[in-house]
Structures are given as structure tokens and as C-alpha cells.
Design a protein around this motif. Structure first.
Motif, short mmCIF file in Angstrom:
data_model
loop_
_atom_site.label_atom_id
_atom_site.label_comp_id
_atom_site.label_asym_id
_atom_site.label_seq_id
_atom_site.Cartn_x
_atom_site.Cartn_y
_atom_site.Cartn_z
N GLY A 398 0.79 -1.18 0.31
CA GLY A 398 0.04 0.12 -0.02
C GLY A 398 0.73 1.11 -0.05
N PRO A 399 0.33 2.15 0.03
CA PRO A 399 0.86 3.45 -0.12
C PRO A 399 1.94 3.81 1.08
CG PRO A 399 -1.36 4.25 -0.49
CD PRO A 399 -1.06 2.73 0.01
N ASP A 400 1.88 3.46 2.20
CA ASP A 400 2.97 3.56 3.52
C ASP A 400 3.99 2.70 3.11
OD1 ASP A 400 0.91 5.02 4.62
OD2 ASP A 400 0.42 3.42 6.13
N ALA A 401 3.86 1.75 2.41
CA ALA A 401 5.13 1.00 2.06
C ALA A 401 5.95 1.60 0.81
CB ALA A 401 4.70 -0.46 1.55
N VAL A 402 5.15 2.51 0.00
CA VAL A 402 6.12 3.09 -0.93
C VAL A 402 6.81 4.22 -0.33
CG1 VAL A 402 5.87 4.54 -2.90
CG2 VAL A 402 4.19 2.64 -2.67
N ASP A 403 5.96 4.98 0.89
CA ASP A 403 6.68 6.24 1.39
C ASP A 403 7.95 5.63 2.13
OD1 ASP A 403 5.07 8.43 1.00
OD2 ASP A 403 3.68 7.76 2.33
N ALA A 404 7.85 4.34 2.56
CA ALA A 404 9.14 4.03 3.14
C ALA A 404 10.40 3.52 2.43
CB ALA A 404 8.53 2.61 3.96
N ALA A 405 9.70 3.43 0.96
CA ALA A 405 10.97 2.87 0.26
C ALA A 405 11.43 3.88 -0.58
CB ALA A 405 10.46 1.86 -0.94
N LEU A 406 10.52 5.14 -0.60
CA LEU A 406 11.03 6.30 -1.28
C LEU A 406 12.51 6.58 -1.34
CD1 LEU A 406 8.09 8.80 -1.28
CD2 LEU A 406 8.95 7.45 -3.09
N PRO A 407 13.36 6.82 -0.24
CA PRO A 407 14.67 7.16 -0.27
C PRO A 407 15.46 6.17 -0.95
CG PRO A 407 13.68 7.23 2.06
CD PRO A 407 12.58 6.65 1.14
N SER A 408 15.29 4.84 -0.92
CA SER A 408 16.19 3.92 -1.69
C SER A 408 15.80 4.31 -3.31
CB SER A 408 15.74 2.66 -1.24
OG SER A 408 14.66 2.23 -1.70
N PHE A 409 14.60 4.49 -3.67
CA PHE A 409 14.37 4.84 -5.35
C PHE A 409 15.03 5.92 -5.72
CE2 PHE A 409 11.59 1.31 -4.53
CZ PHE A 409 11.35 0.74 -6.17
N GLU A 410 14.86 7.13 -4.78
CA GLU A 410 15.39 8.69 -5.19
C GLU A 410 16.85 8.44 -5.09
OE1 GLU A 410 13.39 10.74 -2.36
OE2 GLU A 410 12.09 11.65 -3.67
#
Length: 516
Positions: A398-410
Motif C-alpha cells: 500500500g501507499p505507506d510501504a511506498v513512502d518507506a521505500a522512497l529514499p532508496s528509489f530516489e
């Protein structure tokens, strides 16, 4: 921008460009793929499957002169082969000679969702090297759920237009909810229009379909060229049927051992590498006409990121009813990363857009989505999601999991990371549970398999080719040191000679051969 696991050969993009302009993946196989080869072979010989292996293909003239088409049947559900069957579209162009015919060379351009029949008729059947076409019948089958083979359908053209413009770099809770709703509605549309086929479009099932076709073509072994996602399809076939694996070329290779999250993050870094290469070429041009400046790659990256941010706030005109916002602009840039021959078009499109005309980037985005001039979409994106979401458990819950992974993607891509991370949320809402899991493919007992990797490939990072070649018991890595997605037929005599020699003589290239 849709799911970033869209993997198809740059040759297909070039062929499509002749009609418009243009720009993977799946993960692992279904639980059937982890079964032993013995049980798979035994299943083939079962009384229930025998009628499929004994059917006759009826060929007819179709499409481009010199090509023939037919339809084959396969079980919708291999666990219940006496139940419903599905029809799969097949095409071929017979060997032209001179020289003794070797067999049938089955080709697949990737996707998942790319039309193999279209690839054959637009490119492979006419553009592959003449010596290869002389000695092979060139053959393609649209995989189940794709194009002419029981295609997955999800949205109307108008709904798809809206879907492609949804903001995929959400800035607040409302925008996150809107993005999640768009993915949920997409999934509901697929279930509504294609609920029967959705549970049965896995890569394992497509590979088993290829074995039926091999038998119907009269070949003891499968000869195969797979690009991009097509490498995973070919490797899966080798895993299921190593004793029937002939000469396999896997160009732009995937790594089947990766979970979806890691795969998406790797691909994010791959597109960043490709953009860095484009930017270096752009800022270094003698003509000083780079729309991203002429000072440095870092400055070019910052300018592109600001351009996307500005479009997020205020989309620009395109000459038609759709405006160019951040989502479509990003997709247009991504489309041009697949093949460096598209870089001039990207420079022109960016220049126009930075002066208020988004038409050029919109054309690139439309080519990526396979949207034609009348506004009708091919089923590429529908099949892409259907196969990806069945082959691997989703990247995010869900969206919360994306938020947590954003730093690694950026970190993987300062320019594309946020959009790529949110795009990977799509499978969280899929109506069918994934049947596959990531695992190594060894295909013990298979003949030598040539795995091709390009060092600055955006869609299938080079390390994936290294990994797959090391997993396969008979894998042989062939490296192209260059840009773009896939390597065969893209200008390297070294690559083409190595692959042609293998296809025609059965002699694989030396271990770890490198080409430029």
C-alpha cells in the motif's frame, strides 16, 4: 507513467517508430515452474494434453506478403487441460534459402504484452540477418493475453487517457489516494472485462504453450530468440523442458531470482544510467543545442527535474485536447531511453516543451503506450500488468510501504526515483493472487544458452545478464559495451556475428566475450 517493469526490445520500438515513434518485466514463474522437469514432461504426455500436441496448424496468407498465419489451441488451465481451451495467434515466414533448413526460430520481443506476431511481421521476419532467415522458418506466437491471443482488456480509450495522466509523484494524502484509486480502478476494469483469462497468463503457462507449438512445427528442439522480458520466457522454457532446449538467445536478460521490489529499484537505477549517458551526450554537443544546458550532467539532471516539477504544477499545450503534464512528459523521456537513435527526437521534444509546446514529448509517450492516432490503445499495458502481477508478489502492500521505500528509489535515480516507486504500487490492487515466486533458474541438462547483456541498458540492467548467465548451468554471457536496450541487430558487427554463428552453427561465443 505506468508500471516500470515494461520490458521490450528496442528493435520493436524502432519497428513501431515506423508507424508512430517508440519505446519489463515479470518476475518469476508460477508454482508449476518449480516442479521438476520430469513431472512437466510427464504432464505433456498425459492423455488430457495429447490432443493439443496432435492438433494440425492450418496456414493462410496474412498481413505482409510472404507471411502465413494460423491459430493453435492450448488449455486455459494446465491443471484442468480437459476444460476450456484458448486460441493463440501464430505467424511464420518460411526459410528463404539457400542452405539446408535448420528448423523454426521462435521470436519474442518482450513486454510482457509485446505482440510477437507484430514483431515478426514488422521487424524480425524481414530485418533479421539474411543468413538466419535463409535457414530458419521465422515464427512467432502472441502469448496468451496478448494482442491476437485472447487479449486482456481493462479500460476504454478515454479511461486509459485519464489513467496515463494521473499524477505519479503525489505530494499529499489526497494525491496519494487518487493514485491508489486509479490503480484499483484499473485492476477492477481488467477483472470485469477479462476475469476468465487473468488467472492464466503466467510466464510458465506461456512457456508451456511454446512447447505445444514446437511440436506442431515439427521440431525436436526449440530454437528461440527472446528479447527483454522474452529472456525470462525463454529461460522458463529451458527450466521446464531442458531436454527440448535447442539454441536459445536471451538478449537484454532478466534476473528471475529477484523479488519485485528489488527488480523495480534496479530498473530505476538502469534508467538513471541511461539518462546520464543521454545527458552527457546532450551537454557535450558541438552545436550547443541541448535543451538541458551545456555545463554538466548534474546541471542537466537538475534542469529536467525542475521541468517535471513545473509541469506538475502547470501542464502545457500539445496541439490537441490532452495537455502535457509531469506523468506524460516523464513517460516520453523514458520512451527515448530505450534506444540512443531516439535521442535527437528527445532533444527536439524537450526543446519544444520548454517553449510551451508539449506535442513532441506527447508523441513519444503515446508510442510507449501504443496509442494510435485515433486514440485507441493496444493491449500492451493491460497484458503487462496482468502477467507481472501474476508472476511475482507485489512490490508494495500500500501507499505507506511506498513512502518507506522512497529514499532508496530516489537514491537510485534523483530524477525518476519517486515516479518509479509509486508506479510499482499497481500490483497491490490486483484481483488475482500471484502464483510465482522469485527463484534461480538453472535448467540443468539444457544445451548452451547465450545470454546477452548491454552495459548501459536502461530496462534490463547489465548485472541481470551477469546473474542469469551464472545461474544457467549452460549459460554463456555475451557483453555489449554500449547504450540502449538489447544488442542484436543494433549496429555491433561483433554481437551480430557471435549470435549468427551460434544460431547457424550451434557454436556459442567464448566465455565472457565482450563487444563494442
Amino acid at each position: 507513467m505506468d508500471s516500470r517493469r515494461l520490458l521490450r526490445s528496442s528493435a520493436l520500438a524502432v519497428a513501431t517508430a515506423g508507424l508512430l515513434a517508440s519505446g519489463c518485466s515479470s518476475g518469476s514463474s508460477s508454482t508449476t515452474a518449480t516442479a521438476s522437469t520430469t513431472s512437466a514432461a510427464g504432464a505433456q504426455q498425459s492423455a488430457a494434453l495429447r490432443p493439443y500436441y496432435q492438433q494440425k496448424l492450418t496456414w493462410r496468407a496474412c498481413g505482409v506478403p510472404g507471411f502465413e498465419c494460423s491459430t493453435m489451441k492450448a488449455p486455459l488451465d494446465y491443471d484442468k487441460p480437459t476444460g476450456t481451451s484458448i486460441n493463440l495467434a501464430v505467424a511464420r515466414k518460411k526459410a528463404t534459402g539457400p542452405g539446408k533448413r535448420i528448423g523454426s526460430l521462435l521470436v519474442n520481443p518482450g513486454g510482457p504484452g509485446g505482440t510477437a506476431v507484430g514483431y515478426l511481421q514488422q521487424y524480425a521476419g524481414l530485418g533479421y540477418p539474411a543468413p538466419v532467415r535463409a535457414r530458419y522458418d521465422m515464427v512467432a506466437v502472441d502469448p496468451r493475453g496478448v494482442a491476437r491471443s485472447e487479449p486482456v482488456e481493462c479500460l476504454t480509450s478515454q479511461e486509459m487517457d485519464a489513467y496515463t495522466q494521473v499524477d505519479q509523484t503525489p505530494d499529499d494524502a489526497d494525491e496519494k489516494a487518487a493514485l491508489a484509486t486509479s490503480f484499483e480502478n484499473f485492476a477492477k476494469g481488467c477483472e470485469k472485462h477479462s476475469g476468465k483469462v487473468l488467472p492464466h497468463v503466467s510466464t510458465v503457462e506461456a512457456a508451456r504453450d511454446m512447447d505445444i507449438l514446437r511440436q506442431l512445427l515439427g521440431d525436436e528442439k526449440l530454437y528461440y530468440f527472446g528479447a527483454s522480458y522474452g529472456t525470462f520466457l525463454g529461460a522458463t522454457y529451458a527450466e521446464l523442458f531442458p531436454d527440448r532446449t535447442g539454441r536459445l538467445v536471451l538478449d537484454g536478460a532478466m534476473d528471475p531470482s529477484l523479488p519485485a521490489l528489488e527488480m523495480n529499484r534496479d530498473q530505476t537505477a538502469g534508467f538513471e544510467t541511461a539518462f546520464q549517458s543521454f545527458a552527457a551526450d546532450c551537454v557535450g554537443r558541438k552545436e550547443k543545442d541541448c535543451p538541458l544546458g551545456t555545463t554538466s550532467v548534474a546541471d542537466a539532471s537538475n534542469r529536467l527535474k525542475k521541468f517535471f516539477t513545473d509541469l506538475d504544477a502547470k501542464p502545457i499545450e500539445t496541439g490537441e485536447t490532452r495537455k502535457l503534464g509531469e506523468a506524460l512528459a516523464t513517460t516520453g523521456v523514458i520512451a527515448a531511453m530505450y534506444d540512443e537513435t531516439t535521442w535527437p527526437e528527445l532533444r527536439t521534444g524537450l526543446t519544444r516543451a520548454m517553449h510551451g509546446d508539449g506535442g513532441g514529448l506527447l508523441t513519444l509517450a503515446d508510442s510507449y503506450y501504443e496509442r494510435d492516432a485515433e486514440g485507441k490503445y493496444a493491449n500492451l499495458m493491460y497484458a503487462n500488468a496482468a502477467v507481472n502481477c501474476l508472476d511475482l508478489p507485489p512490490s508494495f502492500s500500500g501507499p505507506d510501504a511506498v513512502d518507506a521505500a522512497l529514499p532508496s528509489f530516489e537514491k537510485a535515480s534523483p530524477v525518476f526515483g519517486q515516479g518509479f516507486a509509486w508506479a510499482a504500487l499497481n500490483c497491490a490492487y490486483w484481483p488475482v493472487r500471484a502464483t510465482g515466486t522469485p527463484h534461480r533458474i538453472e535448467a540443468k541438462g539444457a544445451a548452451p544458452i547465450v545470454v546477452v547483456g548491454t552495459t548501459r541498458d536502461p530496462a534490463t540492467p547489465y548485472k541481470w545478464a551477469e546473474s542469469l548467465a551464472s545461474q544457467l548451468a549452460s549459460g554463456r554471457l555475451l557483453t555489449y559495451e554500449g547504450d540502449g536496450h538489447t544488442a542484436y541487430g543494433r549496429g555491433s558487427d561483433c554481437i551480430d556475428t557471435a549470435i549468427n554463428t551460434y544460431l547457424l552453427e550451434g557454436t556459442p561465443p567464448p566465455a565472457d566475450k565482450k563487444c563494442t
